[in-house]
Design a protein around this motif. Structure first.
Motif, PDB file in Angstrom:
ATOM      1  N   ARG A  29       3.098 -13.768  -4.194  1.00 15.95           N
ATOM      2  CA  ARG A  29       3.043 -12.309  -4.289  1.00 15.95           C
ATOM      3  C   ARG A  29       3.240 -11.700  -2.911  1.00 15.95           C
ATOM      4  O   ARG A  29       2.817 -12.273  -1.912  1.00 15.95           O
ATOM      5  CB  ARG A  29       1.690 -11.859  -4.857  1.00 15.95           C
ATOM      6  CG  ARG A  29       1.539 -12.125  -6.346  1.00 15.95           C
ATOM      7  CD  ARG A  29       0.082 -12.037  -6.791  1.00 15.95           C
ATOM      8  NE  ARG A  29      -0.792 -12.972  -6.073  1.00 15.95           N
ATOM      9  CZ  ARG A  29      -0.890 -14.264  -6.344  1.00 15.95           C
ATOM     10  NH1 ARG A  29      -0.194 -14.791  -7.310  1.00 15.95           N
ATOM     11  NH2 ARG A  29      -1.708 -15.038  -5.648  1.00 15.95           N
ATOM     12  N   VAL A  30       3.844 -10.528  -2.886  1.00 16.93           N
ATOM     13  CA  VAL A  30       4.001  -9.763  -1.648  1.00 16.93           C
ATOM     14  C   VAL A  30       3.359  -8.405  -1.876  1.00 16.93           C
ATOM     15  O   VAL A  30       3.716  -7.704  -2.820  1.00 16.93           O
ATOM     16  CB  VAL A  30       5.483  -9.589  -1.261  1.00 16.93           C
ATOM     17  CG1 VAL A  30       5.601  -8.771   0.020  1.00 16.93           C
ATOM     18  CG2 VAL A  30       6.155 -10.945  -1.099  1.00 16.93           C
ATOM     19  N   HIS A  31       2.410  -8.059  -1.043  1.00 14.63           N
ATOM     20  CA  HIS A  31       1.671  -6.806  -1.178  1.00 14.63           C
ATOM     21  C   HIS A  31       2.017  -5.866  -0.031  1.00 14.63           C
ATOM     22  O   HIS A  31       2.275  -6.306   1.081  1.00 14.63           O
ATOM     23  CB  HIS A  31       0.158  -7.068  -1.143  1.00 14.63           C
ATOM     24  CG  HIS A  31      -0.309  -8.082  -2.128  1.00 14.63           C
ATOM     25  ND1 HIS A  31      -0.612  -7.763  -3.422  1.00 14.63           N
ATOM     26  CD2 HIS A  31      -0.492  -9.414  -2.006  1.00 14.63           C
ATOM     27  CE1 HIS A  31      -0.995  -8.854  -4.065  1.00 14.63           C
ATOM     28  NE2 HIS A  31      -0.930  -9.868  -3.216  1.00 14.63           N
ATOM     29  N   ARG A  32       1.965  -4.570  -0.332  1.00 11.22           N
ATOM     30  CA  ARG A  32       2.150  -3.537   0.701  1.00 11.22           C
ATOM     31  C   ARG A  32       1.083  -2.469   0.467  1.00 11.22           C
ATOM     32  O   ARG A  32       1.356  -1.409  -0.097  1.00 11.22           O
ATOM     33  CB  ARG A  32       3.546  -2.945   0.609  1.00 11.22           C
ATOM     34  CG  ARG A  32       3.840  -2.010   1.772  1.00 11.22           C
ATOM     35  CD  ARG A  32       5.227  -1.434   1.655  1.00 11.22           C
ATOM     36  NE  ARG A  32       5.412  -0.417   2.648  1.00 11.22           N
ATOM     37  CZ  ARG A  32       6.473  -0.303   3.407  1.00 11.22           C
ATOM     38  NH1 ARG A  32       7.465  -1.141   3.258  1.00 11.22           N
ATOM     39  NH2 ARG A  32       6.559   0.653   4.298  1.00 11.22           N
ATOM     40  N   PRO A  33      -0.148  -2.752   0.903  1.00 16.81           N
ATOM     41  CA  PRO A  33      -1.236  -1.795   0.679  1.00 16.81           C
ATOM     42  C   PRO A  33      -1.024  -0.499   1.445  1.00 16.81           C
ATOM     43  O   PRO A  33      -0.420  -0.499   2.522  1.00 16.81           O
ATOM     44  CB  PRO A  33      -2.476  -2.536   1.184  1.00 16.81           C
ATOM     45  CG  PRO A  33      -1.940  -3.525   2.167  1.00 16.81           C
ATOM     46  CD  PRO A  33      -0.589  -3.918   1.669  1.00 16.81           C
ATOM     47  N   ALA A  34      -1.527   0.587   0.877  1.00 13.82           N
ATOM     48  CA  ALA A  34      -1.402   1.903   1.508  1.00 13.82           C
ATOM     49  C   ALA A  34      -2.677   2.322   2.231  1.00 13.82           C
ATOM     50  O   ALA A  34      -2.658   3.275   3.002  1.00 13.82           O
ATOM     51  CB  ALA A  34      -1.039   2.948   0.461  1.00 13.82           C
ATOM     52  N   THR A  35      -3.766   1.615   1.974  1.00 11.08           N
ATOM     53  CA  THR A  35      -5.035   1.951   2.616  1.00 11.08           C
ATOM     54  C   THR A  35      -5.708   0.676   3.102  1.00 11.08           C
ATOM     55  O   THR A  35      -5.425  -0.428   2.621  1.00 11.08           O
ATOM     56  CB  THR A  35      -6.003   2.669   1.649  1.00 11.08           C
ATOM     57  OG1 THR A  35      -6.422   1.735   0.638  1.00 11.08           O
ATOM     58  CG2 THR A  35      -5.357   3.895   1.010  1.00 11.08           C
TER      59      THR A  35
END
Length: 130
Positions: A29-35
Motif C-alpha cells: 500500500r502507498v499512503h499520502r496522509p493529509a494530517t
C-alpha cells in the motif's frame, strides 16, 4: 511480481516507480496522509512502514513489502527561529520550498544538496542530498 500499490497517486493502477522509472516499488500500500493524526494512524496500524520522499533514489532503500508513506500531503510548515538559529519544516517539503525563508532570516543550511526538488523526508530516509 510487484504488487500494485493500494492507495496512491499512481494513475491507472501502474506500479509506483522512482522518478526515472527504473525502480518499481513493491509496497502493498502507498499512503499520502493529509494530517499528522492520519500519519499516526497509518504508522500504528502498519506491520512494516517506510517513508517515501520525492522518488529520486536510484536504489530500493526506501522500498518495502509493507506500507510506503508519502508525507508530501502533510501541512507545509516552515518555522524559523532566528534567535535560536533553528528551522523546523514539514517532512514533505522540498528544499526549494523553504530555503528562501531560511535565507530571508539570515540563516543557511550547513549542507544543502544541489537538487531543489528533493524532500526533507527523502533526504533523511536515505541519508543523501544534504
Amino acid at each position: 511480481m510487484p504488487r500494485t500499490p493500494g492507495r496512491s497517486d499512481v494513475p491507472g493502477g501502474q506500479p509506483l516507480t522512482n522518478w526515472a522509472g527504473n525502480i518499481a516499488f513493491r509496497a502493498a500500500r502507498v499512503h499520502r496522509p493529509a494530517t499528522v493524526d492520519d500519519l499516526r494512524e497509518i504508522v500504528a496500524s502498519s506491520h512494516r512502514v517506510r517513508a517515501l520522499g520525492s522518488g529520486h533514489s536510484f536504489n530500493t532503500l526506501a522500498d518495502t513489502t509493507g506500507d510506503l508513506v508519502s508525507v508530501a500531503g502533510l501541512p507545509a510548515t516552515v518555522e524559523v527561529d532566528a534567535d535560536a538559529r533553528t528551522v523546523t519544516v514539514g517532512a514533505g517539503l522540498r528544499f526549494a520550498a523553504f530555503t528562501g525563508a531560511v535565507h530571508a532570516a539570515g540563516l543557511a543550511l550547513h549542507n544543502l544538496g544541489s537538487l531543489p526538488h528533493i524532500s526533507v523526508a527523502g533526504a533523511c530516509a536515505t541519508g543523501t542530498h544534504g
